[in-house]
Motif scaffolding. Structure first.
Motif, PDB file in Angstrom:
ATOM      1  N   PHE A 105     -86.337 -38.563  13.343  1.00 30.88           N
ATOM      2  CA  PHE A 105     -86.686 -39.900  13.795  1.00 30.88           C
ATOM      3  C   PHE A 105     -86.110 -40.952  12.838  1.00 30.88           C
ATOM      4  O   PHE A 105     -85.486 -41.927  13.256  1.00 30.88           O
ATOM      5  N   GLN A 106     -86.291 -40.728  11.543  1.00 26.60           N
ATOM      6  CA  GLN A 106     -85.777 -41.664  10.538  1.00 26.60           C
ATOM      7  C   GLN A 106     -84.256 -41.762  10.588  1.00 26.60           C
ATOM      8  O   GLN A 106     -83.686 -42.838  10.489  1.00 26.60           O
ATOM      9  N   GLU A 114     -90.376 -32.287  10.479  1.00 31.44           N
ATOM     10  CA  GLU A 114     -88.982 -32.184  10.954  1.00 31.44           C
ATOM     11  C   GLU A 114     -88.682 -33.288  11.969  1.00 31.44           C
ATOM     12  O   GLU A 114     -87.630 -33.927  11.913  1.00 31.44           O
ATOM     13  N   GLN A 115     -89.624 -33.508  12.869  1.00 28.02           N
ATOM     14  CA  GLN A 115     -89.428 -34.567  13.860  1.00 28.02           C
ATOM     15  C   GLN A 115     -89.329 -35.929  13.170  1.00 28.02           C
ATOM     16  O   GLN A 115     -88.506 -36.769  13.531  1.00 28.02           O
ATOM     17  N   GLN A 171     -88.766 -37.051  22.630  1.00 28.17           N
ATOM     18  CA  GLN A 171     -89.349 -38.263  23.209  1.00 28.17           C
ATOM     19  C   GLN A 171     -89.685 -38.052  24.690  1.00 28.17           C
ATOM     20  O   GLN A 171     -90.738 -38.453  25.170  1.00 28.17           O
ATOM     21  N   LYS A 172     -88.759 -37.401  25.388  1.00 26.85           N
ATOM     22  CA  LYS A 172     -88.939 -37.149  26.817  1.00 26.85           C
ATOM     23  C   LYS A 172     -90.168 -36.265  27.049  1.00 26.85           C
ATOM     24  O   LYS A 172     -90.976 -36.508  27.941  1.00 26.85           O
ATOM     25  N   LYS A 173     -90.285 -35.232  26.212  1.00 27.13           N
ATOM     26  CA  LYS A 173     -91.417 -34.308  26.340  1.00 27.13           C
ATOM     27  C   LYS A 173     -92.721 -35.067  26.113  1.00 27.13           C
ATOM     28  O   LYS A 173     -93.695 -34.905  26.847  1.00 27.13           O
ATOM     29  N   ARG A 174     -92.715 -35.925  25.116  1.00 25.51           N
ATOM     30  CA  ARG A 174     -93.932 -36.685  24.805  1.00 25.51           C
ATOM     31  C   ARG A 174     -94.276 -37.663  25.939  1.00 25.51           C
ATOM     32  O   ARG A 174     -95.435 -37.799  26.326  1.00 25.51           O
ATOM     33  N   ALA A 205     -79.788 -35.606  20.299  1.00 22.00           N
ATOM     34  CA  ALA A 205     -80.209 -34.887  21.505  1.00 22.00           C
ATOM     35  C   ALA A 205     -81.626 -34.322  21.315  1.00 22.00           C
ATOM     36  O   ALA A 205     -82.458 -34.387  22.219  1.00 22.00           O
ATOM     37  N   ALA A 206     -81.893 -33.801  20.116  1.00 28.50           N
ATOM     38  CA  ALA A 206     -83.219 -33.253  19.825  1.00 28.50           C
ATOM     39  C   ALA A 206     -84.263 -34.360  19.886  1.00 28.50           C
ATOM     40  O   ALA A 206     -85.365 -34.173  20.402  1.00 28.50           O
ATOM     41  N   PHE A 207     -83.906 -35.512  19.360  1.00 32.62           N
ATOM     42  CA  PHE A 207     -84.807 -36.654  19.375  1.00 32.62           C
ATOM     43  C   PHE A 207     -85.127 -37.073  20.810  1.00 32.62           C
ATOM     44  O   PHE A 207     -86.286 -37.273  21.179  1.00 32.62           O
TER      45      PHE A 207
END
Ligand SMILES: [Zn+2]
Ligand SMILES: [Zn+2]
Length: 206
Positions: free
Chosen positions: A117-118, A112-113, A137-140, A131-133
């Motif tokens: 991303f694509q 799903e990520q 990214q922030k979490k990572r 926003a989900a992306f």
């Protein structure tokens, strides 16, 4: 500097400014730079005492350039196109070198990520997907910054293979486009000196 990044250490904030954004790649490059520096006990170099060898050309390299002062222009950044998150730092003065290699899995995404991303890359994401992306990214990034060094990298001291210092070469003039090219990069075309682009045009179609 916006306060958007105020939660991060000062040197990371500066690296973000240099790179243009915060992302997992920059975060891992930041951690690799700090790890290599701490391992060798070195400061950011003024000139060429440190040499970095990087095995990918992703975002992480900008952290290496910014934090370690190893840059393409100074000739103390060497790029090997291996597509690996491996950073080697050599200290000429101490005759030591360290290899910092990211452990596998830090950049894996769920299907799903990956789909989101694509879409983001292709400019087809909805506002919610964007926003989900960003949240992902922030979490990572935060995970990478908080992780134990031993969870992120395999670090080993290796025999320093010190590349020769950046050299200044004589220039010759390409007979075809009239532009100067450094001698070791010059080619011959029809018995005349040619730069690489001009010699490649010549070869096309053969
Ligand atoms: Zn980036
Ligand atoms: Zn030319």
């Amino acid at each position: 500097m916006t306060t958007e990044y105020a939660e991060y250490p000062q040197d990371l904030q500066e690296a973000i400014q240099f790179h243009g954004h915060i992302c997992p790649g920059l975060a891992i490059g930041y951690r690799a730079a700090k790890a290599a520096q701490a391992h060798l006990g070195v400061e950011r170099p003024k000139d060429e005492e440190l040499v970095a060898i990087v095995e990918s050309d992703g975002c992480g390299v900008d952290a290496i350039q910014f934090l370690l002062g190893c840059t393409l222009g100074k000739g103390n950044l060497i790029y090997r196109d291996y597509g690996k998150q491996v950073y080697i730092l050599i200290c000429r003065q101490k005759g030591r070198s360290v290899r910092v290699a990211a452990k596998p899995g830090h950049f894996r995404r769920t299907p799903e990520q990956e789909a989101i991303f694509q879409k983001v890359l292709n400019g087809q994401a909805t506002k919610d997907e964007e926003a989900a992306f960003r949240a992902f990214q922030k979490k990572r990034v935060d995970e990478l910054l908080a992780a134990e060094e031993s969870a992120l990298f395999n670090i080993e001291e290796i025999a320093p293979d010190v590349p020769s210092r950046a050299r200044i070469f004589k220039s010759v003039t390409c007979a075809f486009c009239g532009e100067d090219v450094m001698e070791p990069r010059a080619r011959m075309r029809d018995g005349k000196v040619a730069c690489i682009p001009c010699s490649e045009n010549y070869n096309r179609g053969w």
